[in-house]
Scaffold this active site. Structure first.
Site, PDB file in Angstrom:
ATOM      1  N   ARG B  42      54.444  67.854  30.480  1.00 57.42           N
ATOM      2  CA  ARG B  42      55.892  68.059  30.391  1.00 57.42           C
ATOM      3  C   ARG B  42      56.157  69.260  29.502  1.00 57.42           C
ATOM      4  O   ARG B  42      55.756  69.281  28.341  1.00 57.42           O
ATOM      5  CB  ARG B  42      56.557  66.816  29.814  1.00 57.42           C
ATOM      6  CG  ARG B  42      58.073  66.905  29.774  1.00 57.42           C
ATOM      7  CD  ARG B  42      58.722  65.576  29.459  1.00 57.42           C
ATOM      8  NE  ARG B  42      58.413  65.120  28.129  1.00 57.42           N
ATOM      9  CZ  ARG B  42      58.835  63.970  27.605  1.00 57.42           C
ATOM     10  NH1 ARG B  42      59.544  63.144  28.329  1.00 57.42           N
ATOM     11  NH2 ARG B  42      58.531  63.633  26.386  1.00 57.42           N
ATOM     12  N   SER B 111      61.539  57.969  37.250  1.00 54.45           N
ATOM     13  CA  SER B 111      62.022  57.258  36.062  1.00 54.45           C
ATOM     14  C   SER B 111      63.088  56.252  36.475  1.00 54.45           C
ATOM     15  O   SER B 111      64.084  56.629  37.097  1.00 54.45           O
ATOM     16  CB  SER B 111      62.656  58.230  35.066  1.00 54.45           C
ATOM     17  OG  SER B 111      61.686  59.109  34.550  1.00 54.45           O
ATOM     18  N   LYS B 140      63.010  60.943  23.650  1.00 55.07           N
ATOM     19  CA  LYS B 140      64.010  61.254  24.673  1.00 55.07           C
ATOM     20  C   LYS B 140      65.369  60.909  24.106  1.00 55.07           C
ATOM     21  O   LYS B 140      65.617  59.792  23.666  1.00 55.07           O
ATOM     22  CB  LYS B 140      63.769  60.404  25.929  1.00 55.07           C
ATOM     23  CG  LYS B 140      62.447  60.682  26.620  1.00 55.07           C
ATOM     24  CD  LYS B 140      62.544  61.613  27.800  1.00 55.07           C
ATOM     25  CE  LYS B 140      63.323  61.054  28.960  1.00 55.07           C
ATOM     26  NZ  LYS B 140      63.346  61.979  30.111  1.00 55.07           N
TER      27      LYS B 140
END
Lengths: 216, 216
Positions: B42, B111, B140
């Site tokens: 990521r 997700s 997050k």
């Protein structure tokens, strides 16, 4: 399919941040009415889903008029919306990888900031070059020193690809870029930040067309 | 080709900013020695060229060990480096577009932050789900309220896909996530921010394996 011939004469590069709060789709619609011949959608900070949604809307607007849509950097977004191609800077994906993913039928434009960049991109199979920056500009803060008209002419002599000049171009200097070898001019703020993007595009379109007639 | 069976047991999600200055490739190498079974790369802020370069290096490291590489969000990067698949959040490309671009042989993880997300993703052809956030987490900042173990169990009952729990998971709570229906746990800081990512991965790997044995 890659368009047989693309008119690079007036090439709009979008910039949400410079559009004075107006949605990109509205600015593009006005610019199209004014005569832009190519639209590059550039969204550096957007979430992918938002970028795809906007690109789909712009795509629908452009395809009805036969105007190519080029997506900046994001090959995934270009594929998702069946754009005509991508524009890749020197920090984006290398052209050989991009060509493998996109195949022979998509337009790949490459940013060239020197004769060496231009020659390498032509050899690697670019379809056109964005020659930048012709003049210094506040839009791009990461580019090298301005090439000037002489730099543009040197690149014109070094390669056969269509050249789109970018960087500080506007109604006052577009004609000289064409006279120094550009097939078209790319603008950001000269259209997206204009009081009236349609009128600005129409004026630039006229200037480019007249400069090209004189070149013939 | 999509791997026949993927072991989702210990799923590493990289994060350059949380890696305490250590290069991602080094953190991944240590985590692999420790026993991670999947790596998701990521890079939200990276230039595409840098992302591709890093992904190629990680790809080489992983393929020698048969560990799948999943790329977060960027389908273009996944294609460029022949990754095993992508992981898409609810703000990334919609799964139907992604599947068209990637074809049937790439892994697509989605997700899911609710039972509704999970059911929709399964119906749309996801290969696995990242169920998040199990617990609140500083990694997050854009996700909804924590699902908790009960939320995980509800999603487990609603879909047949492999489930990877993510969000605040560590050595202290990994086993309970497995016991509540997760096929694996995904971690960011529990490995990338650890004093010794290899030891951290080994400990988590052991905990997951033991919890799975008890589940049988």
């Amino acid at each position: 399919m890659k368009p047989e011939t693309v008119d690079y004469g007036l090439y709009l590069v979008t910039d949400r941040g410079l559009s004075r709060g107006r949605p990109t789709i509205e600015v593009v619609a006005a610019a199209v009415r004014g005569g832009v011949t190519v639209v590059q959608l550039r969204e550096k900070g957007a979430e992918t889903r938002d970028f795809v949604k906007e690109a789909l809307a712009v795509r629908r607007l452009l395809e009805a008029r036969g105007i190519p849509l080029i997506v900046n950097d994001r090959i995934d977004v270009a594929l998702a919306v069946s754009a005509d191609g991508v524009h890749l800077g020197q920090k984006d994906m290398p052209i050989d990888m991009a060509r493998k993913i996109l195949g022979p039928d998509k337009i790949i434009g490459i940013s060239a900031e020197s004769v060496a960049d231009a020659v390498a991109a032509e050899k690697a199979g670019a379809d056109y070059l964005g020659v930048s920056p012709i003049y210094a500009t506040p839009t791009k803060t990461d580019t090298v020193a301005a090439l000037g008209l002489e730099g543009l002419r040197q690149i014109r002599e070094a390669v056969d690809l269509p050249l789109v000049g970018i960087g500080g171009l506007n109604a006052g200097n577009a004609a000289e870029a064409i006279r120094h070898g550009a097939d078209g001019i790319a603008v950001v703020s000269a259209i997206v930040s204009a009081d009236d993007p349609e009128t600005a595009a129409r004026e630039l379109s006229r200037i480019v067309a007249e400069a090209k007639v004189r070149e013939m």
